[in-house]
Design a protein around this motif. Structure first.
Motif, PDB file in Angstrom:
ATOM      1  N   ILE A  42      47.254  75.776   4.782  1.00  0.00           N
ATOM      2  CA  ILE A  42      46.732  74.881   3.760  1.00  0.00           C
ATOM      3  C   ILE A  42      46.765  73.469   4.329  1.00  0.00           C
ATOM      4  N   GLU A  43      45.688  72.739   4.104  1.00  0.00           N
ATOM      5  CA  GLU A  43      45.616  71.355   4.592  1.00  0.00           C
ATOM      6  C   GLU A  43      46.466  70.443   3.702  1.00  0.00           C
ATOM      7  N   ASP A  44      46.698  69.243   4.185  1.00  0.00           N
ATOM      8  CA  ASP A  44      47.499  68.265   3.438  1.00  0.00           C
ATOM      9  C   ASP A  44      46.863  67.879   2.108  1.00  0.00           C
ATOM     10  N   ASP A  45      45.548  68.107   1.961  1.00  0.00           N
ATOM     11  CA  ASP A  45      44.877  67.768   0.701  1.00  0.00           C
ATOM     12  C   ASP A  45      45.266  68.722  -0.433  1.00  0.00           C
ATOM     13  N   GLY A  46      45.969  69.816  -0.097  1.00  0.00           N
ATOM     14  CA  GLY A  46      46.408  70.765  -1.111  1.00  0.00           C
ATOM     15  C   GLY A  46      45.300  71.648  -1.645  1.00  0.00           C
ATOM     16  N   ASP A  47      44.105  71.542  -1.077  1.00  0.00           N
ATOM     17  CA  ASP A  47      42.965  72.307  -1.566  1.00  0.00           C
ATOM     18  C   ASP A  47      42.319  73.173  -0.488  1.00  0.00           C
ATOM     19  N   THR A  48      42.243  72.684   0.726  1.00  0.00           N
ATOM     20  CA  THR A  48      41.542  73.393   1.785  1.00  0.00           C
ATOM     21  C   THR A  48      42.448  74.447   2.417  1.00  0.00           C
ATOM     22  N   LEU A  49      42.041  75.698   2.263  1.00  0.00           N
ATOM     23  CA  LEU A  49      42.779  76.826   2.798  1.00  0.00           C
ATOM     24  C   LEU A  49      42.051  77.343   4.033  1.00  0.00           C
ATOM     25  N   PHE A  50      42.791  77.907   4.991  1.00  0.00           N
ATOM     26  CA  PHE A  50      42.184  78.513   6.165  1.00  0.00           C
ATOM     27  C   PHE A  50      42.671  79.945   6.293  1.00  0.00           C
ATOM     28  N   GLY A  51      41.739  80.836   6.617  1.00  0.00           N
ATOM     29  CA  GLY A  51      42.127  82.217   6.799  1.00  0.00           C
ATOM     30  C   GLY A  51      40.942  83.115   7.066  1.00  0.00           C
ATOM     31  N   LEU A  52      41.150  84.395   6.870  1.00  0.00           N
ATOM     32  CA  LEU A  52      40.116  85.398   7.055  1.00  0.00           C
ATOM     33  C   LEU A  52      39.439  85.623   5.713  1.00  0.00           C
ATOM     34  N   CYS A  53      38.149  85.354   5.679  1.00  0.00           N
ATOM     35  CA  CYS A  53      37.371  85.455   4.446  1.00  0.00           C
ATOM     36  C   CYS A  53      36.420  86.647   4.560  1.00  0.00           C
ATOM     37  N   ASP A  54      36.548  87.593   3.655  1.00  0.00           N
ATOM     38  CA  ASP A  54      35.699  88.776   3.654  1.00  0.00           C
ATOM     39  C   ASP A  54      35.066  88.878   2.273  1.00  0.00           C
ATOM     40  N   LEU A  55      33.779  88.552   2.202  1.00  0.00           N
ATOM     41  CA  LEU A  55      33.086  88.585   0.920  1.00  0.00           C
ATOM     42  C   LEU A  55      32.535  89.964   0.585  1.00  0.00           C
ATOM     43  N   GLY A  56      32.884  90.949   1.421  1.00  0.00           N
ATOM     44  CA  GLY A  56      32.498  92.315   1.139  1.00  0.00           C
ATOM     45  C   GLY A  56      31.124  92.700   1.649  1.00  0.00           C
ATOM     46  N   HIS A  57      30.556  91.889   2.548  1.00  0.00           N
ATOM     47  CA  HIS A  57      29.216  92.166   3.087  1.00  0.00           C
ATOM     48  C   HIS A  57      29.269  92.705   4.508  1.00  0.00           C
ATOM     49  N   GLY A  58      30.459  93.033   4.987  1.00  0.00           N
ATOM     50  CA  GLY A  58      30.601  93.574   6.327  1.00  0.00           C
ATOM     51  C   GLY A  58      30.663  92.543   7.432  1.00  0.00           C
ATOM     52  N   THR A  59      30.849  91.282   7.063  1.00  0.00           N
ATOM     53  CA  THR A  59      30.918  90.224   8.074  1.00  0.00           C
ATOM     54  C   THR A  59      32.121  89.317   7.817  1.00  0.00           C
ATOM     55  N   PRO A  60      33.336  89.828   7.966  1.00  0.00           N
ATOM     56  CA  PRO A  60      34.520  88.983   7.762  1.00  0.00           C
ATOM     57  C   PRO A  60      34.567  87.897   8.820  1.00  0.00           C
ATOM     58  N   GLU A  61      34.986  86.699   8.426  1.00  0.00           N
ATOM     59  CA  GLU A  61      35.068  85.608   9.391  1.00  0.00           C
ATOM     60  C   GLU A  61      36.215  84.673   9.076  1.00  0.00           C
TER      61      GLU A  61
END
Length: 108
Positions: A42-61
């Motif tokens: 999580i960034e210092d702004d308390g809002d921006t998260l970083f990680g593995l995002c999988d929206l269920g379309h077969g292209t996790p990034e």
């Protein structure tokens, strides 16, 4: 449901920035669909998260997502994005990403 507890927030803050070898301590999911997020920072702004995002379309990034945006999503039946209260990471973010991209592991 609170998406981010103090305990998880502290773990995310303690992870070094821009390091795919961090463990993702937060798993969020759409209870009416297949979108899932494994969050390691999580960034210092308390809002921006970083990680593995999988929206269920077969292209996790790997990428960033806004906590506020996730909290504002309104799903059918009055549901919202939820936190997997029982998730315990047993791999690094890069290991989860490799497995998801090679279809050996579906984030669910």
């Amino acid at each position: 449901m609170k998406l981010l507890t103090k305990e998880i927030l502290n773990k995310l803050k303690s992870n070094p920035r821009d390091n795919v070898n961090n463990k993702p301590y937060l798993k969020l999911f759409n209870p009416t669909g297949s979108a899932t997020w494994l969050i390691s920072e999580i960034e210092d702004d308390g809002d921006t998260l970083f990680g593995l995002c999988d929206l269920g379309h077969g292209t996790p990034e790997l990428g960033s997502v806004s906590l506020k945006e996730l909290q504002s999503i309104k799903l059918p039946f009055g549901l919202k994005i939820e936190r997997d209260m029982y998730f315990e990471p047993n791999k690094s973010l890069s290991e989860y990403a490799d497995e998801a991209r090679n279809n050996r592991y579906i984030i669910s």
